[in-house]
Design a protein around this motif. Structure first.
Motif, PDB file in Angstrom:
ATOM      1  N   PRO A  28       0.835  -1.208   0.000  1.00 35.37           N
ATOM      2  CA  PRO A  28       0.000   0.000   0.000  1.00 35.37           C
ATOM      3  C   PRO A  28       0.869   1.257   0.000  1.00 35.37           C
ATOM      4  O   PRO A  28       2.078   1.195   0.254  1.00 35.37           O
ATOM      5  N   GLU A  29       0.272   2.401  -0.259  1.00 38.26           N
ATOM      6  CA  GLU A  29       1.022   3.653  -0.396  1.00 38.26           C
ATOM      7  C   GLU A  29       1.749   4.027   0.896  1.00 38.26           C
ATOM      8  O   GLU A  29       2.867   4.541   0.847  1.00 38.26           O
ATOM      9  N   ASP A  30       1.134   3.807   2.028  1.00 43.31           N
ATOM     10  CA  ASP A  30       1.742   4.200   3.305  1.00 43.31           C
ATOM     11  C   ASP A  30       2.473   3.044   3.988  1.00 43.31           C
ATOM     12  O   ASP A  30       2.635   3.024   5.205  1.00 43.31           O
ATOM     13  N   TYR A  31       2.893   2.030   3.190  1.00 42.19           N
ATOM     14  CA  TYR A  31       3.666   0.902   3.701  1.00 42.19           C
ATOM     15  C   TYR A  31       5.107   1.343   3.891  1.00 42.19           C
ATOM     16  O   TYR A  31       5.666   2.074   3.048  1.00 42.19           O
ATOM     17  N   PRO A  32       5.804   0.946   4.940  1.00 40.14           N
ATOM     18  CA  PRO A  32       5.391   0.037   6.023  1.00 40.14           C
ATOM     19  C   PRO A  32       5.110   0.776   7.338  1.00 40.14           C
ATOM     20  O   PRO A  32       4.879   0.129   8.347  1.00 40.14           O
ATOM     21  N   GLN A  33       5.168   2.113   7.309  1.00 36.04           N
ATOM     22  CA  GLN A  33       5.065   2.849   8.564  1.00 36.04           C
ATOM     23  C   GLN A  33       3.663   2.803   9.169  1.00 36.04           C
ATOM     24  O   GLN A  33       3.508   2.632  10.377  1.00 36.04           O
ATOM     25  N   ILE A  34       2.631   2.972   8.329  1.00 37.25           N
ATOM     26  CA  ILE A  34       1.259   3.057   8.820  1.00 37.25           C
ATOM     27  C   ILE A  34       0.458   1.793   8.504  1.00 37.25           C
ATOM     28  O   ILE A  34      -0.277   1.284   9.345  1.00 37.25           O
ATOM     29  N   SER A  35       0.592   1.316   7.287  1.00 33.76           N
ATOM     30  CA  SER A  35      -0.175   0.131   6.855  1.00 33.76           C
ATOM     31  C   SER A  35       0.742  -1.069   6.695  1.00 33.76           C
ATOM     32  O   SER A  35       1.911  -0.940   6.286  1.00 33.76           O
ATOM     33  N   SER A  36       0.208  -2.242   6.995  1.00 29.77           N
ATOM     34  CA  SER A  36       0.953  -3.482   6.801  1.00 29.77           C
ATOM     35  C   SER A  36       0.782  -3.954   5.368  1.00 29.77           C
ATOM     36  O   SER A  36      -0.076  -3.464   4.618  1.00 29.77           O
ATOM     37  N   ILE A  37       1.586  -4.903   4.981  1.00 28.59           N
ATOM     38  CA  ILE A  37       1.531  -5.441   3.625  1.00 28.59           C
ATOM     39  C   ILE A  37       0.181  -6.119   3.380  1.00 28.59           C
ATOM     40  O   ILE A  37      -0.422  -6.689   4.296  1.00 28.59           O
ATOM     41  N   LEU A  38      -0.331  -6.036   2.152  1.00 25.10           N
ATOM     42  CA  LEU A  38      -1.626  -6.634   1.800  1.00 25.10           C
ATOM     43  C   LEU A  38      -1.397  -8.067   1.341  1.00 25.10           C
ATOM     44  O   LEU A  38      -0.529  -8.326   0.485  1.00 25.10           O
ATOM     45  N   THR A  75      -5.412 -15.793   6.475  1.00 26.14           N
ATOM     46  CA  THR A  75      -5.189 -14.402   6.072  1.00 26.14           C
ATOM     47  C   THR A  75      -5.315 -13.466   7.262  1.00 26.14           C
ATOM     48  O   THR A  75      -4.517 -12.526   7.434  1.00 26.14           O
ATOM     49  N   ARG A  76      -6.309 -13.702   8.120  1.00 25.93           N
ATOM     50  CA  ARG A  76      -6.493 -12.873   9.319  1.00 25.93           C
ATOM     51  C   ARG A  76      -5.290 -12.988  10.250  1.00 25.93           C
ATOM     52  O   ARG A  76      -4.797 -11.981  10.778  1.00 25.93           O
ATOM     53  N   LEU A  77      -4.801 -14.211  10.447  1.00 28.13           N
ATOM     54  CA  LEU A  77      -3.648 -14.413  11.315  1.00 28.13           C
ATOM     55  C   LEU A  77      -2.402 -13.739  10.752  1.00 28.13           C
ATOM     56  O   LEU A  77      -1.608 -13.137  11.499  1.00 28.13           O
ATOM     57  N   ILE A  78      -2.229 -13.812   9.442  1.00 25.92           N
ATOM     58  CA  ILE A  78      -1.072 -13.183   8.806  1.00 25.92           C
ATOM     59  C   ILE A  78      -1.151 -11.662   8.944  1.00 25.92           C
ATOM     60  O   ILE A  78      -0.138 -10.988   9.212  1.00 25.92           O
ATOM     61  N   ASP A  79      -2.351 -11.100   8.765  1.00 23.79           N
ATOM     62  CA  ASP A  79      -2.521  -9.647   8.914  1.00 23.79           C
ATOM     63  C   ASP A  79      -2.140  -9.192  10.321  1.00 23.79           C
ATOM     64  O   ASP A  79      -1.465  -8.165  10.501  1.00 23.79           O
ATOM     65  N   GLU A  80      -2.574  -9.946  11.330  1.00 25.25           N
ATOM     66  CA  GLU A  80      -2.237  -9.594  12.704  1.00 25.25           C
ATOM     67  C   GLU A  80      -0.729  -9.686  12.934  1.00 25.25           C
ATOM     68  O   GLU A  80      -0.136  -8.843  13.628  1.00 25.25           O
ATOM     69  N   HIS A  81      -0.113 -10.735  12.351  1.00 26.92           N
ATOM     70  CA  HIS A  81       1.333 -10.892  12.492  1.00 26.92           C
ATOM     71  C   HIS A  81       2.086  -9.753  11.803  1.00 26.92           C
ATOM     72  O   HIS A  81       3.074  -9.231  12.356  1.00 26.92           O
ATOM     73  N   ALA A  82       1.611  -9.342  10.633  1.00 30.12           N
ATOM     74  CA  ALA A  82       2.278  -8.257   9.901  1.00 30.12           C
ATOM     75  C   ALA A  82       2.169  -6.933  10.649  1.00 30.12           C
ATOM     76  O   ALA A  82       3.126  -6.130  10.663  1.00 30.12           O
ATOM     77  N   LYS A  83       1.042  -6.679  11.291  1.00 30.60           N
ATOM     78  CA  LYS A  83       0.841  -5.403  12.014  1.00 30.60           C
ATOM     79  C   LYS A  83       1.777  -5.276  13.210  1.00 30.60           C
ATOM     80  O   LYS A  83       2.029  -4.163  13.697  1.00 30.60           O
ATOM     81  N   GLU A  84       2.294  -6.397  13.683  1.00 26.78           N
ATOM     82  CA  GLU A  84       3.247  -6.365  14.788  1.00 26.78           C
ATOM     83  C   GLU A  84       4.625  -5.911  14.326  1.00 26.78           C
ATOM     84  O   GLU A  84       5.513  -5.677  15.167  1.00 26.78           O
TER      85      GLU A  84
END
Length: 372
Positions: free
Chosen positions: A52-62, A79-88
């Motif tokens: 995403p445009e604001d990766y990686p400071q604000i948004s995690s990878i899609l 996918t949900r588990l990966i999103d949570e892991h990426a946000k960390e």
């Protein structure tokens, strides 16, 4: 943009080295596509990553997951588990972390290939109002890729372990470690029929033409096989002898009749019904003796009859010597011809034996009258 370019370069250099079971398909600023477990078609998964445009400071990878082997529910949950892991890990490169997380999940949870079947079987365990004695259980062993089923009916139990192979569902589940306190005749039936159900899921029938054979595809065998074991075990202690209308099994397993010469010994016939041996012998040895053989007098068709396949394709309805229609049989008695390996007697032999028995009885009565 420099940050993303550096991460893309890192992916190209280290992805297949660090993640040995991965293969890069596409790697650019628009899309990163990597296949996990590409050498195992029935376990493989494709991971699509976008920045995403604001990766990686604000948004995690899609992240988008694709697979023919795994269910949509599993893909959504992973996918949900990966999103949570990426946000960390905001502010850091996330692509290799995400790919490693997904690959580790597939390695740690090999049974996820049959997740929907496991959930359905668990629902079946809870679907029936069960008594205090019924403690049917399903135990998952992820490390060895197997599931243990403990099915109970009354005080009887049947334990079996189903191993899920790497090539599932092209290869059927392997059943091992069967244990039970049911009579041997029923244990042999459960063991043999469950293996046959699993085999039918992956092997085409012998009598198929070329077109049918070309269109045959293996189907999932886990649920079909264990569902059969569960339902059969739950029902055995409830079945009544069609002749005397009493329970076929003793209430307590320790009092079960094991002597195959005893009249209370349990026999299972072709139509699926259970009989007391003495009741069955008496029924087969007394008239009338119809031309096509005696029919099962049970009040309903058995749900696990050998006259039809358990996978639901079903054989044609059994016809009788009297020409009765299948509808009439369904509304009355079982109506399937009685057949058993130990009770193969033709009509003439049965009539001759009955005549001899009656003759002996008359002779005994004449002797009694004479003595009196």
């Amino acid at each position: 943009m420099d940050f993303i370019e550096r991460e893309l370069s890192d992916i190209r250099v280290n992805c297949e080295k660090q993640l040995t079971n991965s293969k890069i398909i596409t790697c650019n600023a628009t899309l990163v596509r990597v296949d996990l477990l590409p050498d195992k078609p029935n376990r493989s998964m494709t991971v699509c990553l976008r920045f995403p445009e604001d990766y990686p400071q604000i948004s995690s990878i899609l992240v988008e997951l694709k697979s023919r082997a795994y269910s949509d529910k599993l893909l959504a949950e992973l996918t949900r588990l990966i999103d949570e892991h990426a946000k960390e890990h905001l502010g850091k490169p996330q692509a290799l972390l995400v790919l490693g997380f997904a690959l580790q999940y597939l390695s740690d949870y090999p049974l996820c290939v049959c997740l929907d079947e496991i959930k359905q079987l668990r629902m079946d365990l809870k679907s029936r109002e069960i008594s205090e004695d019924d403690g049917s259980q399903l135990k998952l062993r992820q490390r060895t890729s197997c599931v243990e089923l403990i099915a109970r009916g009354g005080q009887y139990l049947y334990r079996v372990t189903a191993f899920v192979p790497d090539d599932y569902p092209n290869q059927c589940v392997e059943l091992r470690g069967q244990e039970s306190n049911l009579p041997n005749v029923l244990v042999r039936y459960l063991n043999g029929q469950s293996r046959e159900i699993a085999r039918q899921c992956v092997e085409p029938p012998l009598r198929l033409n070329k077109d049918e054979l070309a269109n045959f595809r293996p189907v999932h065998s886990f649920y079909r096989t264990l569902k059969f074991c569960l339902e059969a075990t739950r029902d055995f202690h409830l079945e009544l002898c069609p002749i005397c209308d009493n329970p076929v099994l003793q209430a307590k397993p320790e009092t079960a009749v094991l002597d195959d010469r005893d009249d209370a010994f349990v026999e299972r016939v072709y139509c699926g019904h259970l009989f007391h041996q003495g009741c069955l012998k008496l029924y087969l040895s007394e008239p009338p003796f119809p031309k096509g053989g005696k029919l099962c007098p049970a009040k309903r068709r058995h749900p696990r009859s050998d006259a039809q396949t358990y996978m639901g394709k079903g054989a044609s309805a059994a016809t009788t010597s009297t020409g009765s229609s299948s509808n009439k049989l369904d509304n009355g008695v079982c109506g399937i011809k009685l057949a058993h390996d130990r009770w193969v007697v033709n009509i003439k032999t049965a009539e001759a034996r009955w005549a001899q028995k009656q003759a002996r009885q008359r002779e005994l009565e004449e002797v009694v009258d004479f003595l009196q």
